[in-house]
Write an enzyme that holds these catalytic residues in place. Sequence first.
Site, PDB file in Angstrom:
ATOM      1  N   CYS A  61       1.884  -1.166  13.833  1.00  0.00           N
ATOM      2  CA  CYS A  61       1.049  -0.682  14.937  1.00  0.00           C
ATOM      3  C   CYS A  61      -0.296  -1.417  15.020  1.00  0.00           C
ATOM      4  CB  CYS A  61       0.822   0.815  14.802  1.00  0.00           C
ATOM      5  SG  CYS A  61       2.370   1.724  14.689  1.00  0.00           S
ATOM      6  N   HIS A 105      -5.410   2.748  18.461  1.00  0.00           N
ATOM      7  CA  HIS A 105      -3.957   2.941  18.482  1.00  0.00           C
ATOM      8  C   HIS A 105      -3.692   4.421  18.736  1.00  0.00           C
ATOM      9  CE1 HIS A 105       0.155   3.183  17.454  1.00  0.00           C
ATOM     10  NE2 HIS A 105      -0.025   3.675  16.244  1.00  0.00           N
ATOM     11  N   ASN A 161       3.408   7.793  20.566  1.00  0.00           N
ATOM     12  CA  ASN A 161       3.031   6.598  19.798  1.00  0.00           C
ATOM     13  C   ASN A 161       3.965   5.448  20.186  1.00  0.00           C
ATOM     14  OD1 ASN A 161       2.706   4.626  17.834  1.00  0.00           O
ATOM     15  ND2 ASN A 161       2.507   6.081  16.146  1.00  0.00           N
TER      16      ASN A 161
END
Length: 426
Positions: free
Chosen positions: A145, A281, A311
């Site tokens: 990520c 993020h 996510n």
Amino acid sequence: MAASDGSLNGNGAHPPARDGRPHTPHIWQPRHMRYAHLTGWGIRVPDRVVTNVDLEAVVDTTDDWIRTRTGIQERRFASERDSVTQMGFEAARAALNRADVLPNDIDMIIVATSTPEDIYPSSASKIQNLLGATRAGAFDLSAACSGFVYGLNMAAQAIRSGSINTALVIGSEVNSRVLDWNDRSTCVLFGDGAGAVLLEGSDQAGGFMDAVLGSDGSGAELLGIPTVGTATLAEGRQMHKLHMDGREVFRFAVHIITESVRDVLEKANLSLADVDLIVPHQANQRILSAAARNLNVSEALFYSNVHRYGNTSAASIPIALYEAEREGRLKPNDNVVVVGFGGGLTWAAAALQWQSMQEKAPKGLAYRLSQGRRELQYIGAFWRARAMKTYRRVEAALRGSPAKHANLREGTPPKGKPEEAPRDKR
Ligand code: COA
């Protein structure tokens, strides 16, 4: 210095060349530093919306649990036609349109992803082919990520050094294909999508300022997706399925956002008061709230769209940048910090000035003309790829198989008499 190797004379100078003219060695000079500006951005998310209530039908969970523990309300899931390559390509097209740049002008394509169709060829090479970006180098980047911010830094540094001028950085993921539907603590968290930004070099000050990158492989087992190189799967793990220790990752995330935002601001010589927006993020709203508390700033300074997409791993920051701009949260010359964290463990933060390069031209006739040229290049890229495939097939047929040529080489056994396998002499 002694001239024992013949390269330098006793004074440290190069000896004259044989023809008597003085030898002037070539000394590589770095090009002058440039600035890397973000000039284009675009996204592509799948059409299929999956709400928490939809998940209640397939997982032992509730809308209330997911909302209160994560802030997520819905996410997008890829259809059979959506892939990291296809979504990345469409996000890249939108970024090129925004920047009014032709695919031919791209020097480098970086795709951050953990869910590519193939280990290789890279998704970046496939996107390069679809765009018809024939001058571009292309590679995928694995930093989970944090991958988008890693890619942003790599591209910006290559531009700043003068090595390249134009780079596409893409984050693209199909997490829905690696979810373990028997693990309710992970399968409700993730979604699919892609975002892209275009970076261009300029002598005009601004754009990408600085970055910090980090990794702590001692936490490798906390979050991951085992794949082809795995010799023995650890207990409870499945091939190509995401596993995570949620509590540990939560603690790490809060700590590392706080630290890396502080670190990058110090490196860029900025203070938190100079920052207009932090685009983190998008993993969990509670992580963002805790990081805001730690930094002693309002939660509103952290942009969030986690409620809409969940996510989306490496795609979450470029999608968030795009939406923040569209919602008016990012304006020209704003100071932005982007911060990523995830598997590895890895983390990365970058400080940038948003849209700090003068816009090329109002979007009038000239823009429409170059828009037409871009579309023609995509059509050309499609036919070029077909022509190259046909060319390779025809060339292979005309040349014959490589084995036939091998027979011509010295020492190769003649056709019809295969070399004997070595015998066990015992
Ligand atoms: N629905 C309902 N209950 C669930 C659930 C779900 N989807 N997932 C877990 N639970 C249950 C657990 O079984 C546990 O039940 P128990 O107390 O009876 O054993 C309870 O909820 C609490 O579980 P816990 O793991 O302590 O929850 P949590 O408050 O830590 O939240 C996460 C779990 C995953 C949401 C949280 O740890 C998290 O967000 N971690 C970071 C994840 C992340 O962002 N990763 C990506 C980084 S890139």
